[in-house]
Design a protein around this motif. Structure first.
Motif, PDB file in Angstrom:
ATOM      1  N   ALA A 204       0.815  -1.222  -0.011  1.00 12.35           N
ATOM      2  CA  ALA A 204       0.021   0.021  -0.138  1.00 12.35           C
ATOM      3  C   ALA A 204       1.020   1.168   0.169  1.00 12.35           C
ATOM      4  O   ALA A 204       1.820   1.378   0.755  1.00 12.35           O
ATOM      5  N   TYR A 205       0.662   2.108  -0.986  1.00 11.81           N
ATOM      6  CA  TYR A 205       1.160   3.572  -1.069  1.00 11.81           C
ATOM      7  C   TYR A 205       0.285   4.394  -0.423  1.00 11.81           C
ATOM      8  O   TYR A 205      -0.727   3.961   0.131  1.00 11.81           O
ATOM      9  N   ALA A 206       0.413   5.641  -0.685  1.00 12.84           N
ATOM     10  CA  ALA A 206      -0.441   6.570  -0.071  1.00 12.84           C
ATOM     11  C   ALA A 206      -2.068   6.706  -0.395  1.00 12.84           C
ATOM     12  O   ALA A 206      -2.869   6.826   0.186  1.00 12.84           O
ATOM     13  N   GLN A 207      -2.193   6.465  -2.155  1.00 16.35           N
ATOM     14  CA  GLN A 207      -3.174   6.451  -2.432  1.00 16.35           C
ATOM     15  C   GLN A 207      -3.620   5.283  -3.525  1.00 16.35           C
ATOM     16  O   GLN A 207      -4.680   5.517  -4.185  1.00 16.35           O
ATOM     17  N   PHE A 208      -2.878   4.252  -3.541  1.00 21.87           N
ATOM     18  CA  PHE A 208      -3.144   3.077  -4.423  1.00 21.87           C
ATOM     19  C   PHE A 208      -2.513   1.926  -3.741  1.00 21.87           C
ATOM     20  O   PHE A 208      -1.599   2.065  -2.939  1.00 21.87           O
ATOM     21  N   LEU A 209      -2.963   0.933  -4.277  1.00 23.94           N
ATOM     22  CA  LEU A 209      -2.265  -0.630  -3.802  1.00 23.94           C
ATOM     23  C   LEU A 209      -1.987  -1.271  -5.003  1.00 23.94           C
ATOM     24  O   LEU A 209      -2.660  -1.353  -5.902  1.00 23.94           O
ATOM     25  N   VAL A 210      -0.861  -2.008  -4.482  1.00 25.19           N
ATOM     26  CA  VAL A 210      -0.157  -3.162  -5.866  1.00 25.19           C
ATOM     27  C   VAL A 210      -0.044  -4.492  -5.249  1.00 25.19           C
ATOM     28  O   VAL A 210       0.183  -4.510  -3.865  1.00 25.19           O
ATOM     29  N   CYS A 211      -0.469  -5.520  -6.078  1.00 18.18           N
ATOM     30  CA  CYS A 211      -0.402  -6.665  -5.339  1.00 18.18           C
ATOM     31  C   CYS A 211       0.620  -7.466  -6.211  1.00 18.18           C
ATOM     32  O   CYS A 211       0.658  -7.323  -7.664  1.00 18.18           O
ATOM     33  N   TYR A 212       1.333  -8.299  -5.565  1.00 19.36           N
ATOM     34  CA  TYR A 212       2.101  -9.179  -6.381  1.00 19.36           C
ATOM     35  C   TYR A 212       2.246 -10.544  -6.030  1.00 19.36           C
ATOM     36  O   TYR A 212       1.598 -11.050  -4.919  1.00 19.36           O
ATOM     37  N   ARG A 213       2.605 -11.335  -6.966  1.00 17.62           N
ATOM     38  CA  ARG A 213       2.342 -12.998  -6.699  1.00 17.62           C
ATOM     39  C   ARG A 213       3.593 -13.648  -7.013  1.00 17.62           C
ATOM     40  O   ARG A 213       4.393 -13.065  -7.962  1.00 17.62           O
ATOM     41  N   MET A 214       4.101 -14.532  -6.453  1.00 23.02           N
ATOM     42  CA  MET A 214       5.194 -15.479  -6.690  1.00 23.02           C
ATOM     43  C   MET A 214       4.998 -16.792  -7.334  1.00 23.02           C
ATOM     44  O   MET A 214       4.091 -17.342  -6.849  1.00 23.02           O
ATOM     45  N   LYS A 215       5.591 -16.837  -8.534  1.00 18.88           N
ATOM     46  CA  LYS A 215       5.629 -18.157  -9.227  1.00 18.88           C
ATOM     47  C   LYS A 215       6.899 -18.866  -9.026  1.00 18.88           C
ATOM     48  O   LYS A 215       7.904 -18.259  -8.746  1.00 18.88           O
ATOM     49  N   GLY A 219       9.506 -16.153 -10.385  1.00 18.48           N
ATOM     50  CA  GLY A 219       9.546 -15.081  -9.010  1.00 18.48           C
ATOM     51  C   GLY A 219       8.377 -14.250  -8.770  1.00 18.48           C
ATOM     52  O   GLY A 219       7.195 -14.518  -9.069  1.00 18.48           O
ATOM     53  N   TRP A 220       8.678 -13.180  -8.174  1.00 18.98           N
ATOM     54  CA  TRP A 220       7.555 -12.284  -7.926  1.00 18.98           C
ATOM     55  C   TRP A 220       7.365 -11.372  -8.984  1.00 18.98           C
ATOM     56  O   TRP A 220       8.125 -10.850  -9.868  1.00 18.98           O
ATOM     57  N   GLN A 221       5.959 -11.233  -9.422  1.00 20.23           N
ATOM     58  CA  GLN A 221       5.463 -10.500 -10.483  1.00 20.23           C
ATOM     59  C   GLN A 221       4.297  -9.470 -10.223  1.00 20.23           C
ATOM     60  O   GLN A 221       3.182 -10.006  -9.256  1.00 20.23           O
ATOM     61  N   GLY A 566       9.764   4.036  -2.740  1.00 23.88           N
ATOM     62  CA  GLY A 566       8.559   3.181  -3.360  1.00 23.88           C
ATOM     63  C   GLY A 566       9.112   1.704  -3.641  1.00 23.88           C
ATOM     64  O   GLY A 566       8.212   0.973  -3.945  1.00 23.88           O
ATOM     65  N   SER A 567      10.457   1.371  -3.363  1.00 23.74           N
ATOM     66  CA  SER A 567      10.766  -0.053  -3.561  1.00 23.74           C
ATOM     67  C   SER A 567      10.711  -0.944  -2.620  1.00 23.74           C
ATOM     68  O   SER A 567      10.015  -0.489  -1.432  1.00 23.74           O
ATOM     69  N   VAL A 568      10.314  -2.195  -3.019  1.00 22.49           N
ATOM     70  CA  VAL A 568      10.217  -3.220  -1.896  1.00 22.49           C
ATOM     71  C   VAL A 568      11.572  -4.182  -2.084  1.00 22.49           C
ATOM     72  O   VAL A 568      11.685  -5.018  -3.209  1.00 22.49           O
ATOM     73  N   GLN A 569      11.961  -4.535  -0.913  1.00 22.11           N
ATOM     74  CA  GLN A 569      13.006  -5.515  -0.492  1.00 22.11           C
ATOM     75  C   GLN A 569      12.666  -6.686  -0.132  1.00 22.11           C
ATOM     76  O   GLN A 569      12.131  -6.601   0.986  1.00 22.11           O
ATOM     77  N   MET A 570      13.287  -7.897  -0.311  1.00 23.71           N
ATOM     78  CA  MET A 570      13.079  -8.864   0.211  1.00 23.71           C
ATOM     79  C   MET A 570      14.343  -9.803   0.876  1.00 23.71           C
ATOM     80  O   MET A 570      15.296  -9.673   0.217  1.00 23.71           O
ATOM     81  N   TRP A 571      14.098 -10.492   1.863  1.00 30.45           N
ATOM     82  CA  TRP A 571      15.169 -10.890   2.723  1.00 30.45           C
ATOM     83  C   TRP A 571      15.021 -12.271   3.145  1.00 30.45           C
ATOM     84  O   TRP A 571      13.834 -12.472   3.501  1.00 30.45           O
ATOM     85  N   ASP A 572      15.828 -13.259   3.184  1.00 32.31           N
ATOM     86  CA  ASP A 572      15.484 -14.689   3.358  1.00 32.31           C
ATOM     87  C   ASP A 572      15.785 -14.951   5.054  1.00 32.31           C
ATOM     88  O   ASP A 572      17.080 -15.109   5.432  1.00 32.31           O
ATOM     89  N   LEU A 573      14.839 -14.790   5.861  1.00 25.78           N
ATOM     90  CA  LEU A 573      14.855 -15.283   7.045  1.00 25.78           C
ATOM     91  C   LEU A 573      15.104 -16.531   7.499  1.00 25.78           C
ATOM     92  O   LEU A 573      15.783 -16.954   8.578  1.00 25.78           O
ATOM     93  N   THR A 574      14.587 -17.387   6.488  1.00 25.48           N
ATOM     94  CA  THR A 574      14.988 -18.929   6.975  1.00 25.48           C
ATOM     95  C   THR A 574      16.568 -19.189   6.864  1.00 25.48           C
ATOM     96  O   THR A 574      16.929 -19.919   7.540  1.00 25.48           O
ATOM     97  N   THR A 575      17.179 -18.688   5.845  1.00 20.69           N
ATOM     98  CA  THR A 575      18.668 -18.849   5.964  1.00 20.69           C
ATOM     99  C   THR A 575      19.126 -18.000   7.192  1.00 20.69           C
ATOM    100  O   THR A 575      20.199 -18.559   7.854  1.00 20.69           O
ATOM    101  N   ALA A 576      18.731 -16.964   7.674  1.00 17.98           N
ATOM    102  CA  ALA A 576      19.179 -16.335   8.678  1.00 17.98           C
ATOM    103  C   ALA A 576      19.147 -17.211   9.971  1.00 17.98           C
ATOM    104  O   ALA A 576      20.083 -17.232  10.749  1.00 17.98           O
ATOM    105  N   MET A 577      17.928 -17.836  10.165  1.00 17.94           N
ATOM    106  CA  MET A 577      17.767 -18.687  11.137  1.00 17.94           C
ATOM    107  C   MET A 577      18.893 -19.782  11.286  1.00 17.94           C
ATOM    108  O   MET A 577      19.250 -20.374  12.112  1.00 17.94           O
TER     109      MET A 577
END
Length: 755
Positions: A204-215, A219-221, A566-577
């Motif tokens: 969610a941004y200030a006035q609109f919403l974006v949805c992503y799906r992982m295949k 990957g994320w689209q 406005g970017s979204v970054q992803m981090w692998d917490l399974t590897t961190a654990m």
């Protein structure tokens, strides 16, 4: 106490400095050998000087940090022991010591990369700003829709008519929404909320919403983008698995809320979305979430709104003022201001909605009737022996933590009080009961108390009962004077499944570009996540995505961070654990080793990138090689920055194709013959061994005369006798001699690219 700068050169001017009350003496040449620095401007008169009573130039800076900087100006070497590197870099930037600044920056960037660490999993760029939403319709009822004026661009007109006539705070609600609408223009591109469900995430941004799906393969689209709204999004709910929807089991639903208004969309598998409707709660929406197919909105004022995906019905009901909630299976539990815990069975919604009444039942009342400010429900695994127990942990406004237990087969009796903890002196804001731990957070700067939970056959046990485990704080500051943020996007947690280790996400200051991931049970730091583009982190969440269809694949836990750009970054917490309990493996250079290597060269800060330049010493022109005798040089001092691996023996360097092992310019003959020829030129060892090579080689040119095996050294090959100290005249150049490089070679000047 004065720190002397050593003996000044003849004719050099001695400069007296008073840095933060400590006296330093050095020369003008030491301070000004770097052009455009602070000292060059100071001593040239471009900067006004302030002198103390003794005539020394006064500089109001830290003298402890200035000492290694002055030592670098004297020796071009750095010894940062006892000084913070970040503070030293800050001071070096103030003084304009560019070689030192670059050296310290390289040291800081030793373990950092624009591609992130091993935990970095992906980057979603900022989306395109969508078109403005035009068709606005409401499902609040025909009687309200008939009173709405014609559609205009002024949202306050439409908002004022969404309030019921008997609502006393309609004017205040309208002003709050108007203020939030004006705030949308301040940071329209910053991420406000990130939430996930299964393999989908909603941003969610200030006035609109974006949805992503992982295949699994791509990957994320990005699959959906809402139109641009005319108010600021404050709450988001996502359901990626809707059972019994209009299009079967493949429906997805996403909803956003601001103030009292809610918009719901249906998303298809291909990403196309359609607006289901606009709903009004009448009061500010404090929580928005899905329980099964039901979209639920609650408010602390005591209203609950429910929309069912099967009946397509929106219903509002008044209850006691709500402070907390939690869901377990098909049950929704509400912690209320009167000290009671109510539960709602959402499976009975379609039947009860015809009667315009929600089945809200009181489950338990606190003994002291303190407001229930935090609530957590844990359903024990179903077993044939004990059935399915319901365990509830809740916190109150007085700081009390209680655990109650109920067996579903016990008819006519409510939950029984199991344990009570009075360890908090502030209201409890969060609580989590999991398989192994009980975690509570109070309002005192997120003070956390944890206990270990003892279980017998899956049920909580009193032998020995819950024992204290840890006490710590998750300090997180909010910016009250800056642009209006969104508390829903920076919730500290705990995150994770109840049967696994859960984590807290700590962002200390509002504009930080890093967050810390900590175990919720002990507070131990798991990892530190820093944005790859240095953008401030404005929202974050932890979500577990389903594994692929491959054999052995399992779900993985990710940290999603939304940023101000406005970017979204992803981090692998399974590897961190998985890396948490493992010792760090030896990798590249340490910080000290890097500084020692940098001491061997001068970093060129200007000039086009290119290969390293070769020193002018012992350069050969094409043609026959010759012998050069090194001129005597003073002994090198033994200091920390001495190049490693320096040998006292002369080195060899030649042109390409002409090395010590080639015997001059390459000619005919096999490799074996050239090696034998080289051995004759260099002289035999004291105990020569006959060359032993297998096979025969073809002779391309007449070989040089060779001595028979085991015949001893030839009489014409005198042994090398060490020469007395002092200058030695260079022998005459011969065509077969080899070049010798002197030991004392100047430092190579490397630019940033070649380094």
């Amino acid at each position: 106490m004065a720190a002397s700068g050593g003996a000044a050169r003849p004719g050099a001017e001695v400069v007296q400095l008073n840095v933060g009350g400590k006296r330093f003496s050095t020369s003008r040449q030491t301070l000004t050998w770097i052009s455009d620095s602070f000292f060059s401007s100071l001593l040239s008169g471009r900067i006004s000087t302030l002198k103390d009573e003794t005539g020394a130039i006064f500089i109001d800076r830290d003298p402890t940090v200035f000492a290694p900087i002055l030592n670098f100006l004297r020796t071009k070497e750095l010894d940062p022991r006892g000084v913070s590197i970040s503070l030293l870099l800050h001071e070096a930037q103030f003084y304009g010591i560019t070689p030192l600044v670059r050296r310290l920056q390289l040291r800081e960037e030793l373990d950092r990369s624009s591609c992130g660490s091993v935990l970095f999993n992906g980057y979603l760029p900022p989306p395109v700003l969508p078109a403005k939403r035009r068709n606005r319709h409401s499902v609040a009822g025909p009687q309200i829709a008939a009173r709405l004026p014609a559609t205009t661009d002024r949202a306050p007109v439409r908002r004022s008519n969404t309030m019921p006539p008997n609502l006393g705070n309609a004017g205040l609600l309208g002003r709050l929404l108007e203020d939030r609408t004006l705030t949308a223009a301040s940071e329209p591109g910053a991420v406000r909320i990130v939430c996930g469900h299964h393999n989908w995430i909603a941003v969610a941004y200030a006035q609109f919403l974006v949805c992503y799906r992982m295949k699994e393969t791509s990957g994320w689209q990005q699959v959906f983008s809402s139109p641009r709204l005319d108010w600021v999004i404050e709450r988001v709910a996502l359901n990626a698995k809707v059972l019994g929807g209009a299009l079967g089991d493949h429906d997805k639903m996403v909803a956003v809320a601001s103030c009292s208004e809610i918009i719901l969309w249906a998303l298809q598998a291909d990403g196309n979305g359609s607006e289901i409707g606009v709903f009004h709660l009448g009061v500010p929406v404090e929580a928005l979430f899905f329980v099964g197919n039901q979209l639920i909105a609650t408010s602390h004022t005591g209203k609950i709104g429910v929309w069912n995906a099967v009946t397509k019905h929106w219903q509002i009901q008044d209850v006691v003022p709500i402070n907390s909630y939690d869901a377990a299976g098909t049950f929704l539990l509400l912690g209320c201001n009167n000290g009671s815990i109510y539960y709602v069975d959402v499976q009975k919604f379609p039947l009860r909605m015809k009667d315009n009444d929600l089945l809200v039942t009181e489950l338990y009342r606190d003994p002291t009737e303190d407001a229930v400010t935090a609530l957590s429900v844990y359903l024990t695994p179903k077993t044939s022996d004990s059935g399915n127990w319901i365990e509830i942990a809740y916190g109150t406004s007085s700081g009390v933590v209680r655990v109650i237990v109920q067996h579903p087969e016990t008819v006519g009796s409510g939950p029984q009080l199991f344990q009570t903890f009075t360890v908090h002196r502030s209201p409890v804001t969060k609580i989590m009961l999991s398989e192994k731990h009980l975690i509570s957070v109070c309002a005192d700067n997120n003070h956390v108390r944890t206990w270990t939970v003892t279980r017998f056959r899956g049920m909580i046990s009193t032998q020995p009962g819950s024992t204290p485990l840890a006490s710590f704080k998750i300090l997180s500051l909010d910016d009250l004077d800056g642009p209006a943020g969104c508390g829903a996007g920076t919730d500290i947690g705990p995150f994770g499944e109840r049967d696994e280790q859960q984590v807290f996400i700590q962002r200390v200051v509002p504009d930080a570009c890093q967050v810390f991931v900590r175990l919720s049970s002990t507070g131990k730091r798991i990892c530190e996540v820093r944005s790859v583009d240095a953008a401030a982190i404005t929202a974050f969440t932890v979500h577990e995505c389903e594994g692929s269809s491959r054999i052995g694949s399992r779900p993985r836990r990710y940290l999603f961070t939304g940023h101000a750009n406005g970017s979204v970054q992803m981090w692998d917490l399974t590897t961190a654990m998985e890396m948490l309990g493992k010792p760090p493996e030896a990798g590249g250079l340490t910080e000290e080793e890097l500084l020692r290597q940098l001491d061997q060269c001068d970093l060129a800060l200007t000039g086009p990138p290119g290969p390293a330049r070769t020193p002018n010493t012992s350069l050969r022109s094409p043609g026959p090689s010759r012998v050069e005798t090194p001129t005597p040089s003073p002994p090198l001092p033994k200091h920390r920055g001495e190049p490693l691996g320096v040998s006292s023996q002369p080195r060899y360097r030649g042109s390409e194709g002409d090395s010590p092992f080639s015997g001059g310019p390459r000619g005919g003959g096999s490799f074996v013959e050239r090696c034998q020829e080289l051995a004759q030129r260099l002289g035999p060892p004291e105990n020569p061994e006959p060359p032993r090579f297998g096979g025969k080689s073809k002779t391309l040119r007449p070989p040089p005369p060779r001595r028979p095996p085991n015949s001893g050294p030839p009489p014409t090959a005198p042994r090398t006798v060490p020469s007395p100290p002092g200058p030695v005249p260079a022998p005459p150049a011969t065509a077969d001699a080899l070049p010798i490089i002197p030991l004392a070679t100047p430092k190579s000047r490397l630019n940033e690219t070649s380094f």
